[in-house]
Write an enzyme that holds these catalytic residues in place. Structure first.
Site, PDB file in Angstrom:
ATOM      1  CG  ASP B 415      -1.816   1.069   1.438  1.00 18.38           C
ATOM      2  OD1 ASP B 415      -2.214   1.563   0.457  1.00 18.38           O
ATOM      3  OD2 ASP B 415      -1.832   1.592   2.401  1.00 18.38           O
ATOM      4  CE  LYS B 578     -12.140  16.627   3.355  1.00 17.94           C
ATOM      5  NZ  LYS B 578     -12.423  16.750   4.633  1.00 17.94           N
TER       6      LYS B 578
END
Lengths: 339, 1137
Positions: B415, B578
């Site tokens: 990741d 957002k």
């Protein structure tokens, strides 16, 4: 540098050499530089030992007499199929002094004393003199547990039942007369077998212990009559019995019969002619077995056996050869690198 | 009559409905009060009580259940069968020989499991007995936790944990909220806010709570901690009121109440149905490659075993064809034996041979392997270098089954956020309408008080722009789920807001949000708190502005955005949104899109994390509509997620773009070094991230995943828009393969100077296109193959814009590709869990996104950099150790059993064992077990530091190279050779002669004991030759176990053992030792057995040295000056012989 003071986290692992896998250690590597000298050393030592063994083995005298009698010319041929008590004798000569102590062995071939069922067919408790097992022998002795009238057999089992029963006597021909060579029947069995593992029941006379039992079917006489002359060689502690009861490892085997340690023969058998008289009882013809008598003396490394000496020499030379090959490869390899 | 029928019908229909609903919903009567007669009633369901049972066994079922579970393992079952065969038929060896080891193994395992279960019982009891307070008849009364039932109203005080899953009815706080930490559930120590049901939050005493009259309909328990749907029907007055319930109303068992004096809640899931209990379920077992090879070897040995038995049985009957051999006069059979059918005899003989040779597959191997894994894993936990001072965490081993797999990794999937990077966000800049703002006073992430400086990069804005700018700042102050914590005693993330005397912290599950809110604070807008539904902001003029928070459209990784709807004090309604640029731009209708887009891309290239902010003004009518959409979606049980997503989609549109933010996430310490080492070790590193391509690529360059020389291949939507996917794929594969072809001709071993390495960038959308199985196009079937072909030739691959499930898909695809490489996934967040579970080895990073990854991983480490030691050192060691363990075990059992097989040829195939029962039993248990166990725990063929410095050594053990068939065959042949040397050596020694000086003869047990003595010494010395790391423990155990063998033999033969019915070993060993030739032959045979192995080792080391051996030799030569090893590595290589 000032060491920073910080509180140790409770979760921090122990910082020891063991937990961090950093214990001090010796880290050897099997590289040529170690192995070549090691091999040379081992090789030299082995060859030395081998030569010593070989010489020792070569010096051992051995006299083997096959008395199976399957050849019609053989003096024992007549006994081979006879059911009667049969004696035969063979003569042989010893060219020079047969150094003593001389050991008198009998040998059988193709005889599977190491058969599993055969080997298990005995009752150690009986042989330890436990009278409870005289009445009720272990079933491992089957089918030699009881006779046809269901009377328990002591000692039970195939191993005891098939006890070797040829007997031998040896005579030295001195000036045309037969002089009996005294044979010592003591010390032919393991000391521990004689003193600890096998025991007669503590009943005197011994015969009383065997009331209500039968002798093994193949035996001519019961166990308490194996040696009526010597209480300490009778019953379960009869040394011939003990020798037989220690199973041989391989189908061709030798067992110690007597030692020649007495009278004029303490230093060995002098050169001359000898007669071996055999009371031939034991049948081996049915399974193609052979019987023989072996006279041998021993050295520090036991009886005659060239194998150990030769093997030592072979392995030792292998080591030396390998070290030479390694050296050659090493040299070549090194040159290759230099180029 | 008609009426009767109709009531009957309704009853039936209700019953059926109840049955149906039983499947997916349950109805809970608060305080066990029946609903008013008019309301729709369900048939009462039965619920379990609140007893937690984590124990597996009870006192009564322990023995049968545990035995059943143990014998379900194939190996144990095999030994049980052998044992039973020994009991039933007349076998050569006593049942003790296999019964005792099996019994030992079973008992030890049972004791261990029993003890663990006893601990669980104790823990369960403590939990179940603890007292909880329940409202009964308007009064608080105490109850044992286990007696709680669904529908009970529970009273919980501050710092107590919830005894079961509760719906929050009311709390001591006026706004009906309470704070909770779920540290014990998912490890997140931040405080989370939970909300009481609107209509009941006013009931704050036990009497008041007692009069709540309501029912709750909710789904049946499911393990997902973050999902809950339900409905509460409140019967106040005439009209029942229905409200939807969500996970924010559900307090989970195991969580702890914080910052709130007390709460009342109603139990809906109890006992084993609580979400915590449902999460106990263990993960599926992973098996390592070594275990697979081990099983393959086992099959081979089983075949050897069976063929040995068949050969011997057949030969036995051939040999016995002569009746004088079958039944010589001295060894007659019993009547029952004679009458036994020949087939039965053959079969029992076959079984007897099986029993005789069964030791070739040793029980103890499984025990030793398991002990090695279990004990070995402690070295990972103990490793001080993998301890992180900052976090106070050390490495965690969740399963020790995969230790050696760490040494076999070929693909690393990592990741990005929180794994490669620190996940420690720092606000860098924002851009409003193309104007860039940078907060200039930064002091270790803290802002000096009163700082309101703004560096304007562009020209000062006009009034309209200023309005936009303030709207932007307000948007960021409002559009988040950050909490303000007013205490200092928070263990989690600390972000100080030094404001006057009281210090407070922002807490959020997303570090980005904290960074943004802090950044806004530095730019002059301070978010103060959420109080009674009002968000308070301190603006630049130190005035407090209040906004009423109407709705929160929470963030999810599919939408990749979040929104809030607020009402300003002037009554205007705003929707602030957002999210990721890709999810915002398509929804924007106006704003300076181009400028902002340019800025976002610029920032992304620099490796910053960007977010876009947009807003929309809502009219009251539109708001009504929004409310309508949301309530309708939330009332639905089925497909609620889908409906909510649709509603969000309808609401978040027609946005006006305000600006963008940039947050920096710094690389983790030594991340680049780690990745470089992994590359050198021959591993392919893939970065799988949800981030956008530019940001991710920048991180990849920074972490040296891509080097300057790396040729980047792109497989992104941008490209596939221009060309078809088909063409792009084929073009890339041509590029790669052309190069690959030329490289094989050069035939270099790896890192030659001309080696061009390729890096591939692929995004989620293209990936799913590649993976999509489509029927229409026959060509597309091979897309996957082509893609794999490209990947195989790339040293690094970056997958961006990945959904969590896609990460797992990629791992699975690589896993199942034709080479079946070993994969490792490393991640820190909940979104990495799927790939952690999918990969062969899953590693969790103890990051800031909670503990989910850690909980689901096989191993957890505090930082990414620890991966290097984990793989290169621990993995390498474990692999070396266990492969030797496995090979050695088979080897020593060949040596053990093959002489016994040979002996059959000399004992008339009568199944006569060569060794005594005690030797058969103890060979694997005690004479030869400890040295190899210790070897497999301690062996270090190369020092730790060298392994770390020279990652290429890892390539030496790649592809399970120490457990390949040739090596296995070598060991087996060596075992057979040793067995032949030992057996025939002793055979010729025994051959018709005595080897004592008193002329006495030795019997068959001496024969066996001599072979056995040579055997024990040979196999132990074989291990001595293989040991490269001799600590005092090794010396102690190796020499100790030989001494033990001798002492045991002396004792075993030295006493008449009263409990034995045979005394065949009496004085056998001592008699043997009293003979000189026996000693000589022991020395000879040991030497002859070991000779070829030594020669082989030396020649291999000289002629075909592996890197490992080269390094070993170098180290030896330079032992006096270890620091110069690497400087001299070239000059000294010739001495490696």
């Amino acid at each position: 540098m000032v060491k920073e003071e910080q509180e140790e986290s409770p979760n921090r692992p122990d910082n020891t050499a063991f937990t961090q896998q950093r214990l001090p250690a010796w880290q050897p590597i099997l590289s040529a530089s170690i192995v070549i000298p090691m091999f040379v050393l081992i090789g030299a030592a082995f060859i030395g030992v081998g030569v010593a063994l070989f010489i020792a083995s070569r010096d051992i005298q051995l006299q083997e007499l096959d008395y199976t009698g399957d050849d019609s010319a053989h003096p024992c041929y007549k006994c081979r199929s006879s059911t009667e008590k049969c004696t035969c004798s063979m003569t042989f000569s010893i060219p020079n002094l047969f150094k003593g102590p001389v050991f008198f062995y009998y040998g059988l071939t193709n005889y599977f004393q190491n058969q599993r069922k055969y080997g298990a067919s005995k009752d150690d408790n009986q042989l330890y003199g436990d009278l409870d097992y005289f009445k009720d022998p272990s079933s491992s002795c089957d089918p030699y547990t009881r006779d046809s009238r269901n009377i328990p057999i002591v000692p039970c089992g195939a191993l005891a039942n098939s006890m070797f029963n040829d007997t031998f006597s040896l005579s030295h021909v001195v000036n045309g007369t037969q002089k009996i060579v005294p044979l010592n029947g003591k010390g032919i069995a393991w000391w521990t077998d004689y003193n600890v593992k096998f025991r007669n029941p503590s009943v005197t006379p011994l015969i009383n212990a065997f009331n209500g039992t039968k002798k093994p079917t193949n035996w001519p006489k019961p166990i308490y009559e194996l040696d009526t002359t010597d209480v300490y060689n009778n019953g379960f502690i009869n040394q011939d019995f003990l020798v037989w009861m220690r199973r041989a490892a391989l189908p061709d085997f030798r067992k110690l019969y007597r030692r020649i340690t007495h009278d004029d023969y303490v230093n060995g058998l002098p050169a001359g002619n000898y007669t071996l008289t055999i009371e031939y009882n034991y049948p081996v013809y049915s399974f193609n077995g052979r019987k023989k008598v072996v006279l041998s003396n021993v050295s520090w490394m036991g009886g005659k056996n060239d194998f150990l000496g030769i093997a030592y020499i072979v392995v030792g030379s292998m080591c030396v050869v390998m070290s030479i090959v390694m050296l050659i490869v090493y040299a070549k390899f090194k040159f290759a690198e230099d180029d | 009559m008609g009426m009767d029928f109709s009531t009957l019908r309704t009853l039936i229909s209700r019953y059926c409905a109840g049955e149906e609903n039983c499947v997916d919903t349950r109805t809970v009567y608060i305080g066990h009060k029946e609903p008013p007669p008019g309301a729709e009633a369900f048939i009462q369901q039965r619920f379990p009580d609140n007893r937690i049972i984590s124990s597996k066994y009870t006192f009564w079922n322990f023995i049968p259940k545990n035995m059943f579970e143990q014998f379900r393992r194939v190996a144990n079952f095999y030994f049980l069968i052998i044992f039973l065969v020994q009991l039933i038929i007349d076998t050569p060896t006593s049942p003790v020989t296999s019964g005792l080891p099996l019994f030992f193994v079973i008992i030890v395992t049972a004791i261990k499991q029993g003890y663990e279960d006893w601990l669980r019982h104790k823990a369960d009891k403590a939990v179940n007995q603890c007292l909880v307070q329940v409202v009964q008849h308007g009064k608080l009364s105490r109850k044992h936790s286990r007696k709680l039932t669904v529908g009970d109203v529970v009273y919980v005080k501050e710092d107590e944990s919830f005894p079961c899953d509760l719906i929050l009815l009311s709390s001591s706080r006026d706004d009906g909220t309470c704070y909770v930490t779920t540290a014990s559930l998912d490890g997140e120590s931040s405080h989370k806010t939970y909300h009481a049901v609107q209509d009941t939050k006013a009931y704050k005493t036990e009497e008041e709570v007692n009069c709540i009259h309501a029912t709750i309909d909710c789904e049946q328990p499911q393990p997902d901690l973050y999902k809950f749907r339900g409905n509460i029907n409140i019967y106040m007055g005439n009209e029942p009121v229905s409200r939807s319930l969500a996970s924010q109303n559900l307090l989970l068992r195991g969580a702890t109440l914080k910052n709130t004096e007390y709460i009342y809640g109603v139990a809906i899931y109890t006992g084993m149905e609580t979400k915590m209990a449902l999460n106990y379920q263990s993960k599926s077992q992973k098996r390592s490659a070594v275990e697979k090879s081990m099983n393959a070897y086992l099959v081979v040995y089983l075949c050897i075993l069976i063929s040995k038995a068949v050969i011997n049985t057949a030969l036995k009957y051939v040999w016995q064809a002569d009746p004088n051999r079958d039944e010589p006069w001295y060894n007659e059979k019993t009547e029952s034996e004679r009458q036994r059918h020949v087939l039965i005899r053959v079969f029992t003989d076959f079984l007897a041979f099986m029993v005789l040779f069964n030791y070739i597959i040793p029980v103890s191997m499984y025990v030793t392997v398991e002990m090695q894994k279990f004990l070995g894993s402690y070295f990972i936990m103990w490793d001080d270098e993998m301890f992180d001072k900052e976090l106070g965490e050390r490495a965690v081993v969740n399963t020790s089954d995969l230790n050696e797999e760490l040494g076999q990794v070929e693909y690393v999937f990592t990741d990005k956020t929180g794994t490669l990077t620190e996940n420690n966000m720092e606000f860098i800049e924002c851009c409003v309408d193309g104007n860039v703002y940078v907060p200039h006073i930064i002091c270790n992430g803290q802002v000096m008080p009163g700082a309101a400086g703004i560096d304007m990069i562009d020209t000062s804005p006009g009034p309209e722009a200023r309005e936009r700018e303030e709207l932007f700042f307000r948007a960021l102050c409002l559009c988040h789920t950050v909490q303000v914590k007013e205490e200092e005693t928070v263990d989690g993330i600390k972000h100080g807001i030094h404001q006057g005397k009281s210090s407070s912290f922002y807490i959020s599950s997303s570090p980005d949000e904290v960074a943004l809110v802090e950044g806004m604070k530095r730019l002059g807008f301070t978010y103060l708190r959420l109080k009674e539904g009002q968000m308070e902001i301190l603006n630049r003029e130190d005035e407090i502005e209040r906004f009423e928070l109407l709705e929160v459209l929470t963030f999810d990784s599919v939408r990749r955005r979040m929104s809030v709807i607020v009402r300003s004090s002037t009554g205007e309604l705003y929707l602030f949104c957002k999210g990721a640029d890709s999810s915002i731009f398509p929804r924007v209708v106006s704003g300076k899109v181009e400028q902002i887009k340019a800025r976002v891309e610029r920032n992304a290239v620099e490796g910053l994390r960007t977010l876009c902010v947009a807003y929309r003004r809502l009219s009251p009518e539109q708001y009504e509509q929004v409310c309508h959409l949301l309530t309708r979606a939330k009332l639905e049980f089925q497909d609620q997620d889908k409906l909510v997503a649709e509603a969000y989609d309808l609401i978040e549109r027609d946005l006006i773009l305000l600006g963008a933010t940039a947050v920096e996430d710094r690389l983790q310490e030594k991340a680049a070094d780690t990745i470089e080492s992994l590359h050198k070790a021959g591993m392919k590193v893939w970065v799988l991230t949800g981030d956008k391509m530019e940001t991710a690529a920048a991180t990849c360059y920074a972490s040296k995943l891509f080097r300057r020389s790396t040729q980047i291949l792109e497989l992104t939507t941008k490209r596939t828009e221009e060309q078809s996917l088909h063409d792009v794929l084929f073009e890339l594969s041509r590029t790669v393969l052309r190069h690959y072809g030329s490289m094989t001709r050069d035939a270099s071993s790896g890192l030659s100077s001309e080696y061009i390495d390729y890096g591939l960038i692929i995004d989620g959308a293209t990936l799913s296109a590649v993976m999509r199985p489509s029927q229409e196009d026959s060509n597309s079937g091979n897309y996957k193959e082509i893609f794999l072909e490209i990947c195989r030739n790339c040293s690094a691959v970056l997958c961006c814009r990945m959904a969590p499930l896609q990460k797992a898909q990629i791992v699975k695809m690589i896993k199942s590709s034709k080479e079946h490489p070993i994969t490792l996934a490393v991640g820190d967040g909940a979104n990495d869990v799927s790939m952690i579970l999918e990969a062969h080895v899953g590693i969790g990073i103890m990051g800031k996104e909670g503990r989910q990854a850690v909980r689901n991983s096989d191993y957890a480490i505090p930082k990414f950099k620890h991966l290097k030691k984990m793989l290169l050192v621990h993995g390498h060691y474990y692999y070396i150790r266990i492969s030797e363990l496995v090979q050695y075990f088979f080897y020593k059992n060949v040596c053990f059993i093959f002489p016994q097989f040979l002996y059959q040829f000399f004992c008339g195939f009568s199944q006569q064992p060569l060794y005594d029962t005690a030797y058969l039993t103890l060979y694997n248990i005690s004479f030869t077990s400890l040295p190899i166990l210790l070897y497999s725990l301690m062996e270090q063929h190369i020092n730790i530091d060298i392994l770390k410095k020279e990652p290429t050594l890892y390539r030496d053990i790649a592809k399970n190279s120490l457990l390949t068939w040739p090596i296995f065959i070598y060991w087996t042949v060596l075992g057979v050779y040793d067995a032949i040397v030992m057996f025939f050596g002793v055979y010729f020694l025994f051959n018709n002669t005595t080897f004592t000086s008193n002329g006495q003869m030795f019997g068959n047990w001496t024969f066996g004991t001599l072979v056995f003595t040579v055997l024990v010494f040979t196999v132990t010395f074989k291990l001595v030759l293989d040991t490269h790391y001799w600590t005092w423990i090794n010396h102690f155990v190796i020499w100790g176990s030989l001494v033990f063998f001798v002492v045991f033999s002396l004792l075993w033969g030295g006493i008449i053992w009263p409990f034995l019915n045979y005394q065949r070993m009496y004085y056998v060993f001592m008699q043997m030792l009293s003979s000189g030739p026996a000693w000589l032959s022991i020395i000879l045979l040991i030497t002859a057995s070991l000779l070829p192995d030594v020669v082989k080792k030396v020649f291999w080391r000289a002629l075909w040295p592996t890197n490992t051996e080269r390094i070993q030799a170098k180290r030896r030569c330079l032992a006096s000056e270890p620091s110069t090893i690497f400087m001299l590595s070239q000059t000294s290589s010739r001495i490696s012989f």
